[in-house]
Enzyme design. Structure first.
Site, short mmCIF file in Angstrom:
data_model
loop_
_atom_site.label_atom_id
_atom_site.label_comp_id
_atom_site.label_asym_id
_atom_site.label_seq_id
_atom_site.Cartn_x
_atom_site.Cartn_y
_atom_site.Cartn_z
N SER A 176 0.83 -1.21 0.00
CA SER A 176 0.00 0.00 0.00
C SER A 176 0.86 1.26 0.00
O SER A 176 2.00 1.27 0.47
CB SER A 176 -0.92 0.00 1.22
OG SER A 176 -1.68 -1.18 1.26
N1 SAM Z 1 -0.76 -3.95 3.74
C1 SAM Z 1 -0.09 -4.73 2.75
C2 SAM Z 1 1.28 -4.18 2.49
O1 SAM Z 1 1.58 -3.07 2.97
O2 SAM Z 1 2.04 -4.83 1.78
C3 SAM Z 1 -0.84 -4.71 1.48
C4 SAM Z 1 -1.76 -5.82 1.37
S1 SAM Z 1 -2.44 -6.05 -0.23
C5 SAM Z 1 -3.12 -4.50 -0.65
C6 SAM Z 1 -3.87 -7.02 0.22
C7 SAM Z 1 -3.55 -8.43 0.61
O3 SAM Z 1 -4.76 -9.07 1.02
C8 SAM Z 1 -2.97 -9.28 -0.51
O4 SAM Z 1 -1.74 -9.80 -0.14
C9 SAM Z 1 -4.02 -10.39 -0.69
O5 SAM Z 1 -3.48 -11.63 -1.06
C10 SAM Z 1 -4.66 -10.42 0.67
N2 SAM Z 1 -5.99 -11.05 0.73
C11 SAM Z 1 -7.01 -10.99 -0.14
N3 SAM Z 1 -8.06 -11.72 0.30
C12 SAM Z 1 -7.68 -12.25 1.49
C13 SAM Z 1 -8.31 -13.08 2.45
N4 SAM Z 1 -9.56 -13.54 2.30
N5 SAM Z 1 -7.62 -13.42 3.55
C14 SAM Z 1 -6.36 -12.98 3.75
N6 SAM Z 1 -5.71 -12.18 2.88
C15 SAM Z 1 -6.36 -11.82 1.77
#
Ligand code: SAM
Length: 211
Positions: free
Chosen positions: A61
């Site tokens: 992000s």
């Molecule tokens: N905050 C993180 C960073 O700074 O790197 C960014 C995270 S990214 C925007 C969103 C994450 O949510 C992804 O890695 C994705 O695989 C995960 N995600 C999506 N659906 C999910 C679920 N049901 N359970 C856990 N993680 C999930």
């Protein structure tokens, strides 16, 4: 500019400039090496004012978004925090340095393992990792004084509301794919006060209570 100088520049021109004022958040983000969390080919852009790809069609992000969502949780250092979407682990590391314990759930095993390795190298050892569907939360360790969701669902997942402690705060993007609203939920007993904050765009939360 060295990474250290870029980090100081990021704090000044992105975080402080756009209104982040929680000293602890600014201090932690001013010290955490964001370049360690991005793929080697993206290191020179680590402090860029935007999200960056981290593989598996996921993103780290934007620094301001990490700071803003963290500030909204108003962490004092004593909290047990649940994070959904470990991703690169950057946000996880920020939470680890600001709270007592962090429980983080990621659906992609390789991302979870990579994040765990980087946090171990940085000696952030108050974080617990789980690979699975974060839309179900992590009920074994509930309740949580703070919950942060870094992927977007059409509505706030009910299990997360149930796992929020009395007096707890949850920050989550909610809305259709591609364009959502950042929402903060504050629980008082069985009352959930919802504040609609700003427009955001997050990757989808894929799971039983997501997409
Ligand atoms: N905050 C993180 C960073 O700074 O790197 C960014 C995270 S990214 C925007 C969103 C994450 O949510 C992804 O890695 C994705 O695989 C995960 N995600 C999506 N659906 C999910 C679920 N049901 N359970 C856990 N993680 C999930």
């Amino acid at each position: 500019m060295s990474f250290e100088q870029q980090r100081a520049w990021m704090v000044q021109t992105q975080l402080e400039h756009w209104g982040i004022h929680d000293r602890r958040v600014l201090q932690v983000m001013g010290a955490l090496p964001r370049e360690r969390f991005v793929p080697p080919g993206e290191r020179s852009s680590a402090y860029y004012d935007g999200a960056l790809p981290i593989g598996d069609e996921q993103t780290i992000s934007q620094p301001y978004v990490v700071a803003h969502m963290t500030e909204l949780l108003a962490l004092q250092g004593t909290e047990k925090v649940l994070e959904i979407g470990t991703g690169s682990g950057y946000q996880t590391a920020v939470l680890g340095r600001l709270a007592a314990q962090v429980f983080t759930v990621e659906r992609i095993a390789s991302l979870s393992q990579r994040a765990a390795r980087i946090l171990a190298e940085l000696e952030i050892d108050n974080v617990h990792y789980f690979v699975g569907d974060g839309s179900l939360g992590w009920p074994e360790h509930a309740p949580y004084e703070a919950i942060l969701v870094t992927c977007a669902a059409p509505r706030v997942p009910v299990p997360l509301l149930e796992q929020l402690a009395d007096g707890g705060r949850m920050v989550t993007p909610v809305g259709p794919r591609g364009a959502q609203t950042l929402v903060r939920v504050i629980r008082t007993g069985e009352t959930f006060k919802e504040e609609q904050l700003s427009a955001v765009a997050f990757v989808p939360l894929i799971g039983q209570y997501g997409w």
